[in-house]
Design an enzyme around this catalytic site. Sequence first.
Site, PDB file in Angstrom:
ATOM      1  N   ARG A  28      38.832  45.171  39.637  1.00 58.39           N
ATOM      2  CA  ARG A  28      39.739  44.293  38.866  1.00 58.39           C
ATOM      3  C   ARG A  28      40.480  45.129  37.794  1.00 58.39           C
ATOM      4  O   ARG A  28      41.655  44.883  37.517  1.00 58.39           O
ATOM      5  CB  ARG A  28      38.972  43.144  38.204  1.00 58.39           C
ATOM      6  CG  ARG A  28      38.209  42.235  39.172  1.00 58.39           C
ATOM      7  CD  ARG A  28      39.012  41.203  39.874  1.00 58.39           C
ATOM      8  NE  ARG A  28      39.782  40.356  39.009  1.00 58.39           N
ATOM      9  CZ  ARG A  28      40.513  39.328  39.455  1.00 58.39           C
ATOM     10  NH1 ARG A  28      40.568  39.060  40.764  1.00 58.39           N
ATOM     11  NH2 ARG A  28      41.202  38.590  38.647  1.00 58.39           N
TER      12      ARG A  28
ATOM     13  N   THR B  44      46.819  39.557  36.972  1.00 53.64           N
ATOM     14  CA  THR B  44      47.461  38.803  38.053  1.00 53.64           C
ATOM     15  C   THR B  44      48.984  38.915  37.972  1.00 53.64           C
ATOM     16  O   THR B  44      49.654  39.108  38.992  1.00 53.64           O
ATOM     17  CB  THR B  44      47.056  37.315  37.958  1.00 53.64           C
ATOM     18  OG1 THR B  44      45.632  37.235  37.887  1.00 53.64           O
ATOM     19  CG2 THR B  44      47.563  36.522  39.147  1.00 53.64           C
TER      20      THR B  44
ATOM     21  N   ARG C  78      48.814  46.800  40.447  1.00 57.71           N
ATOM     22  CA  ARG C  78      49.823  45.734  40.329  1.00 57.71           C
ATOM     23  C   ARG C  78      51.001  46.173  39.470  1.00 57.71           C
ATOM     24  O   ARG C  78      52.156  45.824  39.766  1.00 57.71           O
ATOM     25  CB  ARG C  78      49.171  44.451  39.801  1.00 57.71           C
ATOM     26  CG  ARG C  78      48.399  43.715  40.910  1.00 57.71           C
ATOM     27  CD  ARG C  78      47.562  42.592  40.378  1.00 57.71           C
ATOM     28  NE  ARG C  78      47.049  41.727  41.448  1.00 57.71           N
ATOM     29  CZ  ARG C  78      46.090  40.837  41.277  1.00 57.71           C
ATOM     30  NH1 ARG C  78      45.518  40.685  40.081  1.00 57.71           N
ATOM     31  NH2 ARG C  78      45.680  40.091  42.288  1.00 57.71           N
TER      32      ARG C  78
ATOM     33  N   HIS D   4      44.710  41.830  46.452  1.00 57.64           N
ATOM     34  CA  HIS D   4      43.650  40.896  46.061  1.00 57.64           C
ATOM     35  C   HIS D   4      42.416  41.699  45.694  1.00 57.64           C
ATOM     36  O   HIS D   4      42.161  42.743  46.286  1.00 57.64           O
ATOM     37  CB  HIS D   4      43.310  39.975  47.240  1.00 57.64           C
ATOM     38  CG  HIS D   4      42.058  39.171  47.027  1.00 57.64           C
ATOM     39  ND1 HIS D   4      42.053  38.007  46.291  1.00 57.64           N
ATOM     40  CD2 HIS D   4      40.763  39.383  47.421  1.00 57.64           C
ATOM     41  CE1 HIS D   4      40.809  37.526  46.253  1.00 57.64           C
ATOM     42  NE2 HIS D   4      40.013  38.349  46.925  1.00 57.64           N
TER      43      HIS D   4
ATOM     44  N   PHE E 240      50.842  26.055  42.729  1.00 55.69           N
ATOM     45  CA  PHE E 240      51.401  27.159  43.517  1.00 55.69           C
ATOM     46  C   PHE E 240      50.721  27.333  44.869  1.00 55.69           C
ATOM     47  O   PHE E 240      50.999  28.287  45.588  1.00 55.69           O
ATOM     48  CB  PHE E 240      51.332  28.465  42.712  1.00 55.69           C
ATOM     49  CG  PHE E 240      49.932  28.849  42.271  1.00 55.69           C
ATOM     50  CD1 PHE E 240      49.051  29.478  43.140  1.00 55.69           C
ATOM     51  CD2 PHE E 240      49.517  28.602  40.969  1.00 55.69           C
ATOM     52  CE1 PHE E 240      47.774  29.839  42.736  1.00 55.69           C
ATOM     53  CE2 PHE E 240      48.237  28.952  40.558  1.00 55.69           C
ATOM     54  CZ  PHE E 240      47.365  29.573  41.445  1.00 55.69           C
TER      55      PHE E 240
ATOM     56  N   ASN F 287      51.840  39.809  44.338  1.00 57.99           N
ATOM     57  CA  ASN F 287      51.261  40.795  43.433  1.00 57.99           C
ATOM     58  C   ASN F 287      50.435  41.875  44.124  1.00 57.99           C
ATOM     59  O   ASN F 287      49.481  42.403  43.565  1.00 57.99           O
ATOM     60  CB  ASN F 287      50.481  40.100  42.317  1.00 57.99           C
ATOM     61  CG  ASN F 287      49.354  39.250  42.847  1.00 57.99           C
ATOM     62  OD1 ASN F 287      49.099  39.212  44.044  1.00 57.99           O
ATOM     63  ND2 ASN F 287      48.657  38.567  41.949  1.00 57.99           N
TER      64      ASN F 287
ATOM     65  N   TYR G 124      41.786  30.604  50.224  1.00 55.34           N
ATOM     66  CA  TYR G 124      42.203  30.240  48.860  1.00 55.34           C
ATOM     67  C   TYR G 124      41.877  28.773  48.526  1.00 55.34           C
ATOM     68  O   TYR G 124      42.513  28.196  47.647  1.00 55.34           O
ATOM     69  CB  TYR G 124      43.703  30.498  48.693  1.00 55.34           C
ATOM     70  CG  TYR G 124      44.032  31.972  48.529  1.00 55.34           C
ATOM     71  CD1 TYR G 124      43.703  32.662  47.360  1.00 55.34           C
ATOM     72  CD2 TYR G 124      44.685  32.682  49.527  1.00 55.34           C
ATOM     73  CE1 TYR G 124      43.999  34.001  47.191  1.00 55.34           C
ATOM     74  CE2 TYR G 124      44.995  34.035  49.372  1.00 55.34           C
ATOM     75  CZ  TYR G 124      44.647  34.681  48.197  1.00 55.34           C
ATOM     76  OH  TYR G 124      44.943  36.022  48.028  1.00 55.34           O
TER      77      TYR G 124
ATOM     78  N   LYS H  82      48.461  42.870  50.193  1.00 57.34           N
ATOM     79  CA  LYS H  82      49.156  41.636  50.546  1.00 57.34           C
ATOM     80  C   LYS H  82      50.473  41.915  51.295  1.00 57.34           C
ATOM     81  O   LYS H  82      50.963  43.053  51.291  1.00 57.34           O
ATOM     82  CB  LYS H  82      49.399  40.809  49.271  1.00 57.34           C
ATOM     83  CG  LYS H  82      48.090  40.342  48.607  1.00 57.34           C
ATOM     84  CD  LYS H  82      48.359  39.435  47.416  1.00 57.34           C
ATOM     85  CE  LYS H  82      47.081  38.945  46.780  1.00 57.34           C
ATOM     86  NZ  LYS H  82      47.330  37.982  45.668  1.00 57.34           N
TER      87      LYS H  82
ATOM     88  N   GLU I  31      33.855  36.730  51.008  1.00 54.75           N
ATOM     89  CA  GLU I  31      35.182  37.175  51.459  1.00 54.75           C
ATOM     90  C   GLU I  31      35.068  38.321  52.469  1.00 54.75           C
ATOM     91  O   GLU I  31      35.858  38.400  53.414  1.00 54.75           O
ATOM     92  CB  GLU I  31      36.019  37.598  50.245  1.00 54.75           C
ATOM     93  CG  GLU I  31      36.352  36.405  49.342  1.00 54.75           C
ATOM     94  CD  GLU I  31      37.060  36.802  48.052  1.00 54.75           C
ATOM     95  OE1 GLU I  31      37.280  38.008  47.798  1.00 54.75           O
ATOM     96  OE2 GLU I  31      37.392  35.888  47.262  1.00 54.75           O
TER      97      GLU I  31
HETATM   98  P1  GDP Z   1      43.768  36.949  40.948  1.00 51.93           P
HETATM   99  O1  GDP Z   1      42.265  36.751  40.953  1.00 51.93           O
HETATM  100  O2  GDP Z   1      44.222  37.952  39.912  1.00 51.93           O
HETATM  101  O3  GDP Z   1      44.320  37.258  42.308  1.00 51.93           O
HETATM  102  O4  GDP Z   1      44.443  35.572  40.473  1.00 51.93           O
HETATM  103  P2  GDP Z   1      44.079  34.025  40.756  1.00 51.93           P
HETATM  104  O5  GDP Z   1      42.729  33.896  41.402  1.00 51.93           O
HETATM  105  O6  GDP Z   1      44.339  33.279  39.503  1.00 51.93           O
HETATM  106  O7  GDP Z   1      45.210  33.572  41.799  1.00 51.93           O
HETATM  107  C1  GDP Z   1      45.108  33.922  43.164  1.00 51.93           C
HETATM  108  C2  GDP Z   1      46.471  34.328  43.652  1.00 51.93           C
HETATM  109  O8  GDP Z   1      47.341  33.205  43.590  1.00 51.93           O
HETATM  110  C3  GDP Z   1      47.173  35.403  42.815  1.00 51.93           C
HETATM  111  O9  GDP Z   1      46.760  36.719  43.100  1.00 51.93           O
HETATM  112  C4  GDP Z   1      48.632  35.160  43.184  1.00 51.93           C
HETATM  113  O10 GDP Z   1      48.955  35.744  44.449  1.00 51.93           O
HETATM  114  C5  GDP Z   1      48.673  33.639  43.315  1.00 51.93           C
HETATM  115  N1  GDP Z   1      49.139  33.020  42.074  1.00 51.93           N
HETATM  116  C6  GDP Z   1      48.488  32.895  40.891  1.00 51.93           C
HETATM  117  N2  GDP Z   1      49.239  32.280  39.965  1.00 51.93           N
HETATM  118  C7  GDP Z   1      50.428  31.985  40.579  1.00 51.93           C
HETATM  119  C8  GDP Z   1      51.632  31.350  40.176  1.00 51.93           C
HETATM  120  O11 GDP Z   1      51.777  30.908  39.026  1.00 51.93           O
HETATM  121  N3  GDP Z   1      52.631  31.256  41.109  1.00 51.93           N
HETATM  122  C9  GDP Z   1      52.497  31.720  42.374  1.00 51.93           C
HETATM  123  N4  GDP Z   1      53.504  31.590  43.249  1.00 51.93           N
HETATM  124  N5  GDP Z   1      51.374  32.326  42.812  1.00 51.93           N
HETATM  125  C10 GDP Z   1      50.353  32.468  41.924  1.00 51.93           C
END
Ligand code: GDP
Length: 139
Positions: free
Chosen positions: A87, A93, A104, A117, A59, A114, A51, A11, A128
């Site tokens: 993962r 996350t 991470r 992805h 968010f 973070n 997304y 990222k 994807e």
């Molecule tokens: P991942 O599968 O671990 O990437 O997590 P998710 O699918 O839940 O979320 C996708 C992405 O959205 C995450 O990797 C973060 O970059 C972002 N994200 C998730 N939760 C939050 C949050 O609470 N705040 C913000 N700003 N970004 C978030």
Amino acid sequence: MAANKTLTMIKPDAVRNGHIGAILNQITEAGFQISAMKLTQLSLADAEAFYSVHKERPFFGELVEFMTSGPIVAAILEKDNAVEDFRTLIGSTNPAEAAEGTIRARFATSIGENAVHGSDSDENAQIEGDFHFAGREQF
Ligand code: GDP
């Protein structure tokens, strides 16, 4: 090549902070083969589409703004059990909850910024991968 694929993005935070090499090294040391890779930057429309599953989340705006804020590295990775193993390699996350030594935990700064992805299913890995790469760019 192994049977299973996953899609990763290094990222904008990790690219800006100079971690491309260290992250790719950790990925290949963990046994993943790179079958497609590019340095690119998402447009607003790209990030909103990638997304779209999160579009109702509070968010979403922040996520799209962050993901378009600079270049990323996109890559397709291959390994047995690629989705689940990747993962595990990247960690939770929220980097504050990510296991020690995960990508991470090492390179992310916040739940939003973070570092990497990783696809969450074989089906999404295919979608994807095809989002980022034409057929002739996938080896
Ligand atoms: P991942 O599968 O671990 O990437 O997590 P998710 O699918 O839940 O979320 C996708 C992405 O959205 C995450 O990797 C973060 O970059 C972002 N994200 C998730 N939760 C939050 C949050 O609470 N705040 C913000 N700003 N970004 C978030």
